[in-house]
Design a protein around this motif. Sequence first.
Motif, short mmCIF file in Angstrom:
data_model
loop_
_atom_site.label_atom_id
_atom_site.label_comp_id
_atom_site.label_asym_id
_atom_site.label_seq_id
_atom_site.Cartn_x
_atom_site.Cartn_y
_atom_site.Cartn_z
N GLN A 1 0.84 -1.20 0.00
CA GLN A 1 0.00 0.00 0.00
C GLN A 1 0.87 1.25 0.00
O GLN A 1 0.59 2.22 -0.70
CB GLN A 1 -0.89 0.03 1.25
N LEU A 2 1.94 1.25 0.80
CA LEU A 2 2.80 2.43 0.89
C LEU A 2 3.51 2.70 -0.42
O LEU A 2 3.71 3.85 -0.81
CB LEU A 2 3.85 2.22 2.00
N ASP A 3 3.91 1.64 -1.13
CA ASP A 3 4.75 1.81 -2.31
C ASP A 3 3.97 1.99 -3.60
O ASP A 3 4.53 2.41 -4.61
CB ASP A 3 5.69 0.60 -2.47
N CYS A 4 2.69 1.64 -3.59
CA CYS A 4 1.92 1.72 -4.83
C CYS A 4 1.43 3.15 -5.03
O CYS A 4 0.50 3.61 -4.36
CB CYS A 4 0.74 0.77 -4.78
N VAL A 5 2.08 3.87 -5.93
CA VAL A 5 1.77 5.28 -6.19
C VAL A 5 0.26 5.45 -6.39
O VAL A 5 -0.36 4.69 -7.14
CB VAL A 5 2.49 5.76 -7.46
N PHE A 6 -0.31 6.41 -5.71
CA PHE A 6 -1.74 6.64 -5.86
C PHE A 6 -2.03 8.12 -5.71
O PHE A 6 -1.48 8.79 -4.86
CB PHE A 6 -2.53 5.86 -4.80
N ASN A 7 -2.89 8.63 -6.56
CA ASN A 7 -3.37 10.00 -6.40
C ASN A 7 -4.68 10.15 -7.14
O ASN A 7 -4.74 9.93 -8.33
CB ASN A 7 -2.35 11.01 -6.92
N ALA A 8 -5.72 10.49 -6.41
CA ALA A 8 -7.01 10.77 -7.04
C ALA A 8 -7.69 11.83 -6.19
O ALA A 8 -7.33 12.02 -5.03
CB ALA A 8 -7.86 9.52 -7.12
N THR A 9 -8.66 12.53 -6.77
CA THR A 9 -9.38 13.56 -6.04
C THR A 9 -9.81 13.01 -4.67
O THR A 9 -10.60 12.07 -4.61
CB THR A 9 -10.63 13.98 -6.82
N PRO A 10 -9.25 13.54 -3.57
CA PRO A 10 -9.44 12.89 -2.28
C PRO A 10 -10.90 12.61 -1.88
O PRO A 10 -11.18 11.51 -1.41
CB PRO A 10 -8.76 13.84 -1.30
N ILE B 1 -4.06 2.18 -10.17
CA ILE B 1 -3.25 2.99 -11.08
C ILE B 1 -4.02 3.28 -12.37
O ILE B 1 -3.99 4.38 -12.90
CB ILE B 1 -1.91 2.29 -11.38
N GLY B 2 -4.73 2.26 -12.84
CA GLY B 2 -5.42 2.41 -14.12
C GLY B 2 -6.59 3.38 -14.05
O GLY B 2 -6.86 4.11 -15.00
N LEU B 3 -7.28 3.39 -12.91
CA LEU B 3 -8.51 4.20 -12.86
C LEU B 3 -8.35 5.51 -12.12
O LEU B 3 -9.26 6.33 -12.09
CB LEU B 3 -9.63 3.38 -12.22
N MET B 4 -7.16 5.75 -11.48
CA MET B 4 -7.05 6.98 -10.69
C MET B 4 -7.11 8.23 -11.57
O MET B 4 -7.68 9.23 -11.17
CB MET B 4 -5.79 6.97 -9.82
#
Lengths: 297, 264
Positions: free
Chosen positions: A87-96, A126-129
Amino acid sequence: MSNFFKPADFKDFDEAPIPQPLPDGSYEPVLTKEDLKICSRRMWVMDTISYAYATQNAPCATFAAYYALRKIYGGDQDAFNTAILNQLDCVFNATPPVCGLLLGAGLALEDKGHLNGMQAENDLKIGLMGPLSGIGDVFIWVLPLTILGSIAGYMAMEGNPVGILLWLAIWMAVLAWRWQNYVQGYDMGAQLITGLADKISILTDAASILGLTVVGSLIYSAVAIYTPLTFTFGDVALPIQTGVLDAIFPNILSVIATVVVYRLIKKGVKLNWIILGMIVISCVCAAFGILGVAPAA
Amino acid sequence: MSVNAIQFLLIVLLSGFRALDQYSTQLFPFQHALMCWLVGIILGDPATGLIVGGTIQLMSMGALGLGGSSAPDYGMAGMVATVLACITGTGDVSVGLAVGVAVAMLYVQLDVLFKVYNSWVFSVVRKHAVAREYNKMLRSFFLSHLYLFLQGALPMALVLAFGQPVIDAILGFMPAWFTTGLNVAAGMLPITGFAMLLTFMPVNKFYAFLILGYVLSAYLKLPVLAIALLGAVVAVEYFQLKSNTTTAVAANGAAQNGDELEDE
Protein backbone atom coordinates in the motif's frame (compact mmCIF):
# COMPACT_ATOMS: atom_id res chain seq x y z
CA MET A 1 -16.03 8.32 19.33
CA SER A 2 -13.84 5.34 20.14
CA ASN A 3 -14.96 3.45 17.06
CA PHE A 4 -15.14 6.46 14.77
CA PHE A 5 -11.59 5.86 13.49
CA LYS A 6 -10.94 2.35 14.85
CA PRO A 7 -13.22 -0.72 14.71
CA ALA A 8 -14.86 -1.63 18.03
CA ASP A 9 -14.04 -5.33 17.49
CA PHE A 10 -10.34 -4.75 16.68
CA LYS A 11 -8.18 -7.78 17.52
CA ASP A 12 -4.41 -7.74 17.92
CA PHE A 13 -2.20 -10.21 16.05
CA ASP A 14 -2.10 -12.78 18.88
CA GLU A 15 -5.91 -12.83 19.34
CA ALA A 16 -6.93 -12.80 15.67
CA PRO A 17 -7.29 -16.07 13.73
CA ILE A 18 -4.93 -16.85 10.84
CA PRO A 19 -7.06 -16.77 7.68
CA GLN A 20 -7.41 -20.10 5.85
CA PRO A 21 -7.86 -20.24 2.05
CA LEU A 22 -11.00 -21.75 0.52
CA PRO A 23 -10.55 -24.72 -1.87
CA ASP A 24 -10.24 -22.42 -4.91
CA GLY A 25 -7.40 -20.44 -3.31
CA SER A 26 -9.46 -17.35 -2.54
CA TYR A 27 -10.59 -16.28 0.93
CA GLU A 28 -13.86 -15.57 2.70
CA PRO A 29 -14.34 -11.76 2.65
CA VAL A 30 -14.40 -10.33 6.17
CA LEU A 31 -14.90 -6.57 5.80
CA THR A 32 -18.20 -5.14 7.02
CA LYS A 33 -19.89 -1.85 6.19
CA GLU A 34 -18.69 -0.47 9.49
CA ASP A 35 -15.05 -1.35 8.67
CA LEU A 36 -15.36 0.43 5.33
CA LYS A 37 -16.92 3.54 6.88
CA ILE A 38 -13.93 3.67 9.21
CA CYS A 39 -11.66 3.62 6.13
CA SER A 40 -13.61 6.57 4.71
CA ARG A 41 -13.26 8.57 7.92
CA ARG A 42 -9.56 7.77 8.20
CA MET A 43 -9.11 8.89 4.60
CA TRP A 44 -10.90 12.12 5.51
CA VAL A 45 -8.38 12.85 8.27
CA MET A 46 -5.50 12.30 5.83
CA ASP A 47 -7.03 13.52 2.58
CA THR A 48 -3.93 14.57 0.66
CA ILE A 49 -1.67 15.64 3.51
CA SER A 50 1.05 13.05 2.91
CA TYR A 51 1.43 14.09 -0.71
CA ALA A 52 5.06 13.67 -1.73
CA TYR A 53 6.33 13.70 -5.30
CA ALA A 54 7.51 10.09 -5.24
CA THR A 55 4.57 8.13 -3.86
CA GLN A 56 1.97 10.86 -4.13
CA ASN A 57 -1.03 9.99 -1.98
CA ALA A 58 -0.19 6.35 -1.26
CA PRO A 59 0.62 6.97 2.46
CA CYS A 60 -2.85 8.47 2.98
CA ALA A 61 -4.47 5.42 1.38
CA THR A 62 -2.35 3.23 3.66
CA PHE A 63 -3.42 5.09 6.78
CA ALA A 64 -7.06 4.79 5.69
CA ALA A 65 -6.88 1.04 4.98
CA TYR A 66 -4.84 0.15 8.07
CA TYR A 67 -7.56 -1.46 10.23
CA ALA A 68 -9.26 -3.03 7.20
CA LEU A 69 -5.97 -4.75 6.29
CA ARG A 70 -5.45 -5.82 9.91
CA LYS A 71 -8.86 -7.50 9.80
CA ILE A 72 -8.23 -9.15 6.40
CA TYR A 73 -4.91 -10.70 7.43
CA GLY A 74 -5.87 -11.41 11.05
CA GLY A 75 -3.03 -13.21 12.81
CA ASP A 76 -0.83 -13.59 9.72
CA GLN A 77 1.84 -10.99 10.50
CA ASP A 78 4.05 -11.64 7.46
CA ALA A 79 1.18 -11.31 5.00
CA PHE A 80 0.03 -8.12 6.71
CA ASN A 81 3.51 -6.63 6.48
CA THR A 82 3.70 -7.42 2.75
CA ALA A 83 0.28 -5.85 2.27
CA ILE A 84 1.03 -2.67 4.19
CA LEU A 85 4.33 -2.11 2.34
CA ASN A 86 2.52 -2.68 -0.94
CA GLN A 87 0.00 0.00 0.00
CA LEU A 88 2.80 2.43 0.89
CA ASP A 89 4.75 1.81 -2.31
CA CYS A 90 1.92 1.72 -4.83
CA VAL A 91 1.77 5.28 -6.19
CA PHE A 92 -1.74 6.64 -5.86
CA ASN A 93 -3.37 10.00 -6.40
CA ALA A 94 -7.01 10.77 -7.04
CA THR A 95 -9.38 13.56 -6.04
CA PRO A 96 -9.44 12.89 -2.28
CA PRO A 97 -13.19 13.25 -1.56
CA VAL A 98 -14.07 10.61 -4.18
CA CYS A 99 -11.01 8.34 -4.06
CA GLY A 100 -12.76 6.06 -1.54
CA LEU A 101 -14.74 4.64 -4.47
CA LEU A 102 -11.56 3.31 -6.04
CA LEU A 103 -9.72 2.41 -2.84
CA GLY A 104 -12.83 0.58 -1.60
CA ALA A 105 -12.97 -1.40 -4.84
CA GLY A 106 -9.30 -2.27 -4.42
CA LEU A 107 -9.92 -3.48 -0.87
CA ALA A 108 -12.68 -5.75 -2.20
CA LEU A 109 -10.10 -7.45 -4.45
CA GLU A 110 -7.67 -7.85 -1.55
CA ASP A 111 -10.39 -9.02 0.84
CA LYS A 112 -11.23 -11.86 -1.56
CA GLY A 113 -7.80 -12.69 -2.99
CA HIS A 114 -5.46 -11.60 -0.17
CA LEU A 115 -1.88 -11.35 -1.47
CA ASN A 116 -2.95 -12.92 -4.80
CA GLY A 117 -5.41 -10.08 -5.33
CA MET A 118 -2.81 -7.40 -4.61
CA GLN A 119 -1.43 -6.96 -8.14
CA ALA A 120 -4.94 -6.63 -9.56
CA GLU A 121 -5.70 -4.10 -6.81
CA ASN A 122 -2.60 -2.05 -7.69
CA ASP A 123 -3.41 -2.11 -11.40
CA LEU A 124 -7.01 -1.17 -10.76
CA LYS A 125 -5.92 1.79 -8.63
CA ILE A 126 -3.25 2.99 -11.08
CA GLY A 127 -5.42 2.41 -14.12
CA LEU A 128 -8.51 4.20 -12.86
CA MET A 129 -7.05 6.98 -10.69
CA GLY A 130 -6.64 9.30 -13.69
CA PRO A 131 -10.16 8.92 -15.04
CA LEU A 132 -11.65 9.13 -11.54
CA SER A 133 -9.72 12.34 -10.87
CA GLY A 134 -10.80 13.74 -14.22
CA ILE A 135 -14.42 13.35 -13.17
CA GLY A 136 -13.82 14.10 -9.47
CA ASP A 137 -11.86 17.30 -9.99
CA VAL A 138 -14.63 18.72 -12.14
CA PHE A 139 -17.53 17.76 -9.89
CA ILE A 140 -15.85 18.31 -6.53
CA TRP A 141 -13.59 21.30 -7.20
CA VAL A 142 -13.98 23.13 -10.49
CA LEU A 143 -17.77 23.34 -10.75
CA PRO A 144 -18.61 24.08 -7.07
CA LEU A 145 -15.75 26.54 -6.75
CA THR A 146 -16.64 28.38 -9.90
CA ILE A 147 -20.36 28.55 -9.18
CA LEU A 148 -20.61 28.66 -5.37
CA GLY A 149 -17.29 30.50 -5.02
CA SER A 150 -18.32 33.34 -7.29
CA ILE A 151 -21.69 33.66 -5.56
CA ALA A 152 -19.99 33.71 -2.14
CA GLY A 153 -17.31 36.14 -3.38
CA TYR A 154 -19.70 38.62 -4.97
CA MET A 155 -22.10 38.64 -2.03
CA ALA A 156 -19.22 39.02 0.45
CA MET A 157 -17.85 42.03 -1.43
CA GLU A 158 -21.24 43.65 -0.88
CA GLY A 159 -20.99 42.82 2.82
CA ASN A 160 -23.40 39.86 2.73
CA PRO A 161 -22.28 36.49 4.19
CA VAL A 162 -25.28 34.47 2.89
CA GLY A 163 -23.32 33.13 -0.11
CA ILE A 164 -20.59 31.88 2.22
CA LEU A 165 -23.13 30.04 4.37
CA LEU A 166 -24.82 28.52 1.30
CA TRP A 167 -21.50 27.10 0.10
CA LEU A 168 -20.80 25.77 3.58
CA ALA A 169 -24.16 23.97 3.73
CA ILE A 170 -23.69 22.29 0.33
CA TRP A 171 -20.14 21.26 1.19
CA MET A 172 -21.34 19.62 4.42
CA ALA A 173 -23.57 17.34 2.33
CA VAL A 174 -20.51 16.27 0.31
CA LEU A 175 -18.65 15.57 3.56
CA ALA A 176 -21.49 13.40 4.87
CA TRP A 177 -21.33 11.33 1.67
CA ARG A 178 -17.56 10.96 1.72
CA TRP A 179 -17.61 9.61 5.27
CA GLN A 180 -18.93 6.31 3.88
CA ASN A 181 -17.84 6.19 0.22
CA TYR A 182 -15.60 3.12 0.66
CA VAL A 183 -18.84 1.12 1.07
CA GLN A 184 -19.98 1.92 -2.48
CA GLY A 185 -16.48 1.36 -3.83
CA TYR A 186 -16.25 -2.02 -2.13
CA ASP A 187 -19.58 -3.14 -3.59
CA MET A 188 -18.43 -2.17 -7.08
CA GLY A 189 -15.14 -4.00 -6.59
CA ALA A 190 -16.92 -7.12 -5.32
CA GLN A 191 -19.15 -7.16 -8.41
CA LEU A 192 -16.12 -6.75 -10.63
CA ILE A 193 -14.41 -9.88 -9.34
CA THR A 194 -17.46 -12.15 -9.37
CA GLY A 195 -17.19 -14.20 -12.54
CA LEU A 196 -13.84 -12.67 -13.42
CA ALA A 197 -11.65 -14.80 -11.18
CA ASP A 198 -10.01 -16.74 -14.04
CA LYS A 199 -9.51 -13.65 -16.12
CA ILE A 200 -7.76 -11.59 -13.49
CA SER A 201 -4.40 -11.56 -15.30
CA ILE A 202 -6.05 -10.40 -18.51
CA LEU A 203 -7.88 -7.77 -16.49
CA THR A 204 -4.53 -6.74 -15.02
CA ASP A 205 -3.04 -6.34 -18.50
CA ALA A 206 -6.08 -4.41 -19.70
CA ALA A 207 -5.84 -2.08 -16.69
CA SER A 208 -2.12 -1.62 -17.41
CA ILE A 209 -2.91 -0.57 -20.98
CA LEU A 210 -5.32 2.05 -19.68
CA GLY A 211 -2.81 3.17 -17.04
CA LEU A 212 0.11 3.49 -19.45
CA THR A 213 -1.98 5.48 -21.94
CA VAL A 214 -2.86 7.96 -19.20
CA VAL A 215 0.72 8.16 -17.88
CA GLY A 216 1.94 8.77 -21.43
CA SER A 217 -0.40 11.73 -21.74
CA LEU A 218 0.55 13.11 -18.32
CA ILE A 219 4.26 13.14 -19.21
CA TYR A 220 3.29 15.74 -21.78
CA SER A 221 0.57 17.68 -19.96
CA ALA A 222 1.62 17.64 -16.29
CA VAL A 223 5.35 18.27 -16.68
CA ALA A 224 6.76 21.66 -17.62
CA ILE A 225 10.43 22.09 -18.51
CA TYR A 226 11.13 25.25 -20.43
CA THR A 227 14.31 26.88 -21.67
CA PRO A 228 14.39 30.61 -22.38
CA LEU A 229 17.69 30.26 -24.34
CA THR A 230 17.82 31.88 -27.77
CA PHE A 231 20.33 31.41 -30.61
CA THR A 232 21.25 34.63 -32.33
CA PHE A 233 22.75 34.74 -35.83
CA GLY A 234 23.19 38.39 -36.69
CA ASP A 235 19.65 39.82 -36.72
CA VAL A 236 17.94 36.44 -36.68
CA ALA A 237 16.96 35.15 -33.25
CA LEU A 238 15.92 31.53 -32.89
CA PRO A 239 14.25 30.62 -29.58
CA ILE A 240 15.43 27.11 -28.72
CA GLN A 241 12.24 25.96 -27.04
CA THR A 242 9.70 26.88 -29.73
CA GLY A 243 12.06 26.98 -32.71
CA VAL A 244 14.16 23.86 -32.18
CA LEU A 245 12.99 21.52 -29.41
CA ASP A 246 9.23 21.70 -29.98
CA ALA A 247 9.83 21.36 -33.71
CA ILE A 248 11.61 18.04 -33.16
CA PHE A 249 9.13 16.76 -30.63
CA PRO A 250 6.79 18.69 -28.31
CA ASN A 251 8.07 18.83 -24.71
CA ILE A 252 11.07 16.69 -25.62
CA LEU A 253 12.86 17.81 -22.44
CA SER A 254 10.08 16.25 -20.32
CA VAL A 255 10.42 12.95 -22.17
CA ILE A 256 14.20 12.90 -21.81
CA ALA A 257 13.97 13.77 -18.10
CA THR A 258 11.35 11.05 -17.54
CA VAL A 259 13.53 8.42 -19.23
CA VAL A 260 16.56 9.50 -17.19
CA VAL A 261 14.66 9.42 -13.86
CA TYR A 262 13.07 6.06 -14.74
CA ARG A 263 16.52 4.58 -15.42
CA LEU A 264 17.91 6.05 -12.19
CA ILE A 265 15.09 4.53 -10.13
CA LYS A 266 15.58 1.18 -11.87
CA LYS A 267 19.27 1.39 -10.96
CA GLY A 268 18.25 1.81 -7.33
CA VAL A 269 19.08 5.50 -6.83
CA LYS A 270 17.15 6.83 -3.82
CA LEU A 271 14.23 9.04 -4.79
CA ASN A 272 15.10 11.74 -2.28
CA TRP A 273 18.47 12.18 -3.99
CA ILE A 274 16.75 12.46 -7.36
CA ILE A 275 14.38 15.10 -5.99
CA LEU A 276 17.21 17.02 -4.34
CA GLY A 277 19.24 16.77 -7.54
CA MET A 278 16.35 18.19 -9.53
CA ILE A 279 16.05 21.18 -7.20
CA VAL A 280 19.80 21.85 -7.36
CA ILE A 281 19.85 21.52 -11.16
CA SER A 282 16.78 23.77 -11.40
CA CYS A 283 18.36 26.49 -9.26
CA VAL A 284 21.71 26.32 -11.09
CA CYS A 285 20.05 26.33 -14.51
CA ALA A 286 17.75 29.17 -13.44
CA ALA A 287 20.73 31.20 -12.23
CA PHE A 288 22.44 30.89 -15.64
CA GLY A 289 19.20 31.35 -17.58
CA ILE A 290 19.30 27.85 -19.03
CA LEU A 291 15.91 26.89 -17.62
CA GLY A 292 13.06 29.20 -16.75
CA VAL A 293 9.32 29.52 -16.27
CA ALA A 294 7.37 29.40 -19.52
CA PRO A 295 5.54 32.63 -20.35
CA ALA A 296 1.76 32.23 -20.05
CA ALA A 297 0.20 31.26 -23.37
CA MET B 1 -6.02 49.41 16.16
CA SER B 2 -3.94 47.08 18.24
CA VAL B 3 -4.48 43.35 18.64
CA ASN B 4 -5.04 41.95 22.13
CA ALA B 5 -3.70 38.61 23.37
CA ILE B 6 -6.94 36.65 22.84
CA GLN B 7 -7.36 37.96 19.29
CA PHE B 8 -3.71 37.16 18.57
CA LEU B 9 -4.13 33.58 19.79
CA LEU B 10 -7.44 32.99 17.97
CA ILE B 11 -6.12 34.24 14.64
CA VAL B 12 -2.88 32.25 14.88
CA LEU B 13 -4.87 29.10 15.70
CA LEU B 14 -7.33 29.76 12.89
CA SER B 15 -4.49 30.32 10.44
CA GLY B 16 -2.79 27.08 11.47
CA PHE B 17 -6.09 25.22 11.25
CA ARG B 18 -6.84 26.62 7.77
CA ALA B 19 -3.47 25.57 6.39
CA LEU B 20 -4.03 22.11 7.85
CA ASP B 21 -7.63 21.87 6.70
CA GLN B 22 -6.74 22.72 3.10
CA TYR B 23 -4.71 19.50 2.80
CA SER B 24 -6.25 17.36 5.50
CA THR B 25 -9.85 17.34 6.66
CA GLN B 26 -11.09 19.76 3.99
CA LEU B 27 -13.96 21.01 6.11
CA PHE B 28 -13.66 24.43 4.45
CA PRO B 29 -11.46 23.91 1.36
CA PHE B 30 -10.86 26.98 -0.81
CA GLN B 31 -13.51 28.86 1.19
CA HIS B 32 -11.27 31.92 1.54
CA ALA B 33 -14.17 34.36 1.97
CA LEU B 34 -15.34 32.42 5.04
CA MET B 35 -11.87 32.52 6.62
CA CYS B 36 -11.45 36.25 6.02
CA TRP B 37 -14.91 36.86 7.45
CA LEU B 38 -13.96 34.91 10.59
CA VAL B 39 -10.73 36.92 10.94
CA GLY B 40 -12.79 40.09 10.58
CA ILE B 41 -15.21 38.92 13.27
CA ILE B 42 -12.32 38.13 15.65
CA LEU B 43 -10.83 41.59 15.06
CA GLY B 44 -14.24 43.24 15.50
CA ASP B 45 -14.49 44.35 11.87
CA PRO B 46 -16.56 41.74 9.95
CA ALA B 47 -17.38 44.18 7.12
CA THR B 48 -13.70 44.59 6.15
CA GLY B 49 -13.26 40.82 6.43
CA LEU B 50 -16.11 40.23 3.98
CA ILE B 51 -14.82 42.77 1.44
CA VAL B 52 -11.24 41.44 1.50
CA GLY B 53 -12.48 37.85 1.54
CA GLY B 54 -14.82 38.37 -1.39
CA THR B 55 -12.07 40.00 -3.43
CA ILE B 56 -9.57 37.24 -2.69
CA GLN B 57 -12.19 34.57 -3.39
CA LEU B 58 -12.79 35.96 -6.86
CA MET B 59 -9.06 36.40 -7.50
CA SER B 60 -8.45 32.77 -6.59
CA MET B 61 -10.79 31.32 -9.24
CA GLY B 62 -8.97 28.60 -11.10
CA ALA B 63 -6.03 28.60 -8.72
CA LEU B 64 -6.57 25.01 -7.65
CA GLY B 65 -3.60 22.83 -6.81
CA LEU B 66 -5.01 19.81 -8.65
CA GLY B 67 -3.13 16.59 -9.32
CA GLY B 68 -0.28 17.55 -7.04
CA SER B 69 0.54 20.85 -8.72
CA SER B 70 1.32 23.86 -6.56
CA ALA B 71 -1.04 26.83 -6.67
CA PRO B 72 -0.74 30.25 -5.00
CA ASP B 73 -2.14 30.04 -1.48
CA TYR B 74 -4.95 32.58 -1.61
CA GLY B 75 -6.33 31.41 1.74
CA MET B 76 -3.21 32.54 3.58
CA ALA B 77 -3.14 35.65 1.39
CA GLY B 78 -6.71 36.52 2.34
CA MET B 79 -6.14 36.13 6.06
CA VAL B 80 -2.95 38.24 6.00
CA ALA B 81 -4.68 40.86 3.87
CA THR B 82 -7.63 40.98 6.28
CA VAL B 83 -5.35 41.35 9.29
CA LEU B 84 -3.41 44.19 7.67
CA ALA B 85 -6.58 45.93 6.48
CA CYS B 86 -8.13 45.71 9.94
CA ILE B 87 -4.94 46.83 11.72
CA THR B 88 -4.43 49.87 9.54
CA GLY B 89 -8.14 50.53 10.07
CA THR B 90 -8.42 53.15 7.34
CA GLY B 91 -11.05 51.26 5.39
CA ASP B 92 -8.57 51.07 2.51
CA VAL B 93 -8.09 47.39 1.68
CA SER B 94 -5.70 47.81 -1.27
CA VAL B 95 -2.44 47.71 0.72
CA GLY B 96 -3.58 44.59 2.52
CA LEU B 97 -4.52 42.96 -0.78
CA ALA B 98 -1.18 43.78 -2.43
CA VAL B 99 0.73 42.22 0.45
CA GLY B 100 -1.71 39.31 0.45
CA VAL B 101 -0.95 38.47 -3.18
CA ALA B 102 2.78 38.59 -2.46
CA VAL B 103 2.13 36.12 0.37
CA ALA B 104 0.20 33.86 -2.02
CA MET B 105 3.18 33.76 -4.37
CA LEU B 106 5.59 33.14 -1.51
CA TYR B 107 3.49 30.18 -0.41
CA VAL B 108 3.85 28.47 -3.81
CA GLN B 109 7.48 27.93 -2.85
CA LEU B 110 6.53 26.71 0.64
CA ASP B 111 4.15 24.21 -0.94
CA VAL B 112 7.01 22.68 -2.94
CA LEU B 113 9.11 22.50 0.23
CA PHE B 114 6.22 20.85 2.07
CA LYS B 115 5.97 18.10 -0.53
CA VAL B 116 9.73 17.55 -0.33
CA TYR B 117 9.43 17.43 3.49
CA ASN B 118 6.74 14.78 2.99
CA SER B 119 9.32 12.59 1.24
CA TRP B 120 11.16 12.54 4.54
CA VAL B 121 7.95 11.79 6.47
CA PHE B 122 7.35 8.92 4.05
CA SER B 123 10.80 7.49 4.72
CA VAL B 124 10.08 7.58 8.48
CA VAL B 125 6.68 5.92 8.01
CA ARG B 126 8.15 3.25 5.75
CA LYS B 127 11.03 2.55 8.14
CA HIS B 128 8.53 1.87 10.95
CA ALA B 129 6.43 -0.28 8.61
CA VAL B 130 9.45 -2.41 7.69
CA ALA B 131 10.34 -2.73 11.39
CA ARG B 132 6.69 -3.69 12.09
CA GLU B 133 6.31 -0.88 14.63
CA TYR B 134 2.79 -0.13 13.52
CA ASN B 135 1.75 2.24 16.30
CA LYS B 136 4.84 4.36 15.66
CA MET B 137 4.06 4.17 11.95
CA LEU B 138 0.51 5.46 12.46
CA ARG B 139 1.76 8.29 14.67
CA SER B 140 4.46 9.31 12.16
CA PHE B 141 1.81 10.24 9.60
CA PHE B 142 0.91 13.22 11.76
CA LEU B 143 4.33 14.83 11.22
CA SER B 144 2.76 16.20 8.04
CA HIS B 145 -0.19 17.64 9.97
CA LEU B 146 2.17 19.28 12.46
CA TYR B 147 4.26 20.86 9.71
CA LEU B 148 1.26 22.33 7.94
CA PHE B 149 -0.22 23.71 11.15
CA LEU B 150 3.07 25.48 11.88
CA GLN B 151 3.34 26.65 8.27
CA GLY B 152 0.01 28.42 8.73
CA ALA B 153 0.41 29.53 12.33
CA LEU B 154 4.01 30.82 12.60
CA PRO B 155 4.01 33.27 9.66
CA MET B 156 0.64 34.59 10.87
CA ALA B 157 2.12 35.20 14.33
CA LEU B 158 4.96 37.15 12.66
CA VAL B 159 2.50 39.17 10.59
CA LEU B 160 0.45 40.00 13.68
CA ALA B 161 3.57 40.92 15.65
CA PHE B 162 5.49 42.87 13.04
CA GLY B 163 3.08 43.52 10.19
CA GLN B 164 3.93 44.57 6.72
CA PRO B 165 7.72 45.25 6.96
CA VAL B 166 8.28 41.54 7.60
CA ILE B 167 6.74 40.48 4.30
CA ASP B 168 8.83 42.98 2.34
CA ALA B 169 11.96 41.80 4.15
CA ILE B 170 11.34 38.11 3.36
CA LEU B 171 10.62 38.81 -0.29
CA GLY B 172 13.72 40.98 -0.57
CA PHE B 173 15.88 38.33 1.06
CA MET B 174 15.15 35.55 -1.42
CA PRO B 175 17.42 35.83 -4.48
CA ALA B 176 15.80 35.61 -7.91
CA TRP B 177 17.66 32.46 -8.94
CA PHE B 178 16.24 30.70 -5.90
CA THR B 179 12.59 31.61 -6.52
CA THR B 180 12.88 30.91 -10.26
CA GLY B 181 14.74 27.70 -9.49
CA LEU B 182 11.96 26.49 -7.20
CA ASN B 183 9.40 27.29 -9.89
CA VAL B 184 11.39 25.32 -12.47
CA ALA B 185 11.71 22.43 -10.04
CA ALA B 186 7.95 22.48 -9.40
CA GLY B 187 7.39 21.92 -13.12
CA MET B 188 9.91 19.09 -13.22
CA LEU B 189 9.16 17.24 -9.97
CA PRO B 190 5.97 15.43 -11.10
CA ILE B 191 8.32 13.34 -13.28
CA THR B 192 9.52 11.45 -10.20
CA GLY B 193 5.94 10.33 -9.60
CA PHE B 194 5.42 9.12 -13.17
CA ALA B 195 8.81 7.40 -13.31
CA MET B 196 8.07 5.64 -10.01
CA LEU B 197 4.66 4.63 -11.35
CA LEU B 198 6.24 3.18 -14.49
CA THR B 199 8.53 0.93 -12.46
CA PHE B 200 5.35 -0.74 -11.14
CA MET B 201 3.88 -1.35 -14.59
CA PRO B 202 4.64 -3.77 -17.43
CA VAL B 203 6.42 -1.10 -19.50
CA ASN B 204 8.38 -3.54 -21.66
CA LYS B 205 5.22 -5.39 -22.67
CA PHE B 206 2.99 -2.40 -23.34
CA TYR B 207 5.32 0.56 -23.95
CA ALA B 208 3.44 1.37 -27.15
CA PHE B 209 0.54 2.70 -25.11
CA LEU B 210 2.83 5.24 -23.47
CA ILE B 211 3.51 6.57 -26.95
CA LEU B 212 -0.21 6.51 -27.75
CA GLY B 213 -1.06 8.55 -24.66
CA TYR B 214 1.73 11.01 -25.36
CA VAL B 215 0.67 11.54 -28.97
CA LEU B 216 -2.99 12.01 -28.02
CA SER B 217 -1.96 14.65 -25.52
CA ALA B 218 0.97 16.38 -27.27
CA TYR B 219 -0.24 16.43 -30.88
CA LEU B 220 -4.01 16.10 -30.62
CA LYS B 221 -4.26 18.17 -27.39
CA LEU B 222 -7.01 15.93 -25.99
CA PRO B 223 -7.98 16.43 -22.33
CA VAL B 224 -6.96 13.66 -19.91
CA LEU B 225 -10.52 12.35 -19.54
CA ALA B 226 -10.82 11.81 -23.31
CA ILE B 227 -7.46 10.03 -23.37
CA ALA B 228 -8.50 7.84 -20.44
CA LEU B 229 -11.70 6.92 -22.29
CA LEU B 230 -9.72 6.00 -25.42
CA GLY B 231 -7.38 3.95 -23.23
CA ALA B 232 -10.48 2.26 -21.77
CA VAL B 233 -11.68 1.40 -25.31
CA VAL B 234 -8.42 -0.40 -26.04
CA ALA B 235 -8.43 -2.04 -22.59
CA VAL B 236 -12.00 -3.34 -23.00
CA GLU B 237 -11.33 -4.68 -26.50
CA TYR B 238 -8.07 -6.28 -25.33
CA PHE B 239 -9.89 -7.89 -22.42
CA GLN B 240 -12.68 -9.29 -24.60
CA LEU B 241 -10.31 -10.52 -27.29
CA LYS B 242 -8.01 -12.21 -24.80
CA SER B 243 -10.73 -13.76 -22.66
CA ASN B 244 -12.45 -15.20 -25.79
CA THR B 245 -9.14 -16.78 -26.79
CA THR B 246 -8.75 -18.26 -23.31
CA THR B 247 -12.29 -19.62 -23.42
CA ALA B 248 -11.65 -21.16 -26.86
CA VAL B 249 -8.48 -22.85 -25.64
CA ALA B 250 -10.31 -24.11 -22.56
CA ALA B 251 -13.12 -25.37 -24.80
CA ASN B 252 -10.65 -27.31 -26.95
CA GLY B 253 -9.07 -28.87 -23.92
CA ALA B 254 -12.48 -29.79 -22.54
CA ALA B 255 -13.58 -31.29 -25.87
CA GLN B 256 -10.59 -33.60 -25.89
CA ASN B 257 -11.68 -34.89 -22.53
CA GLY B 258 -15.08 -35.56 -24.03
CA ASP B 259 -16.84 -32.96 -21.85
CA GLU B 260 -19.45 -30.46 -22.89
CA LEU B 261 -18.65 -26.84 -22.23
CA GLU B 262 -21.40 -24.29 -22.23
CA ASP B 263 -20.92 -20.65 -22.98
CA GLU B 264 -21.05 -18.41 -19.94
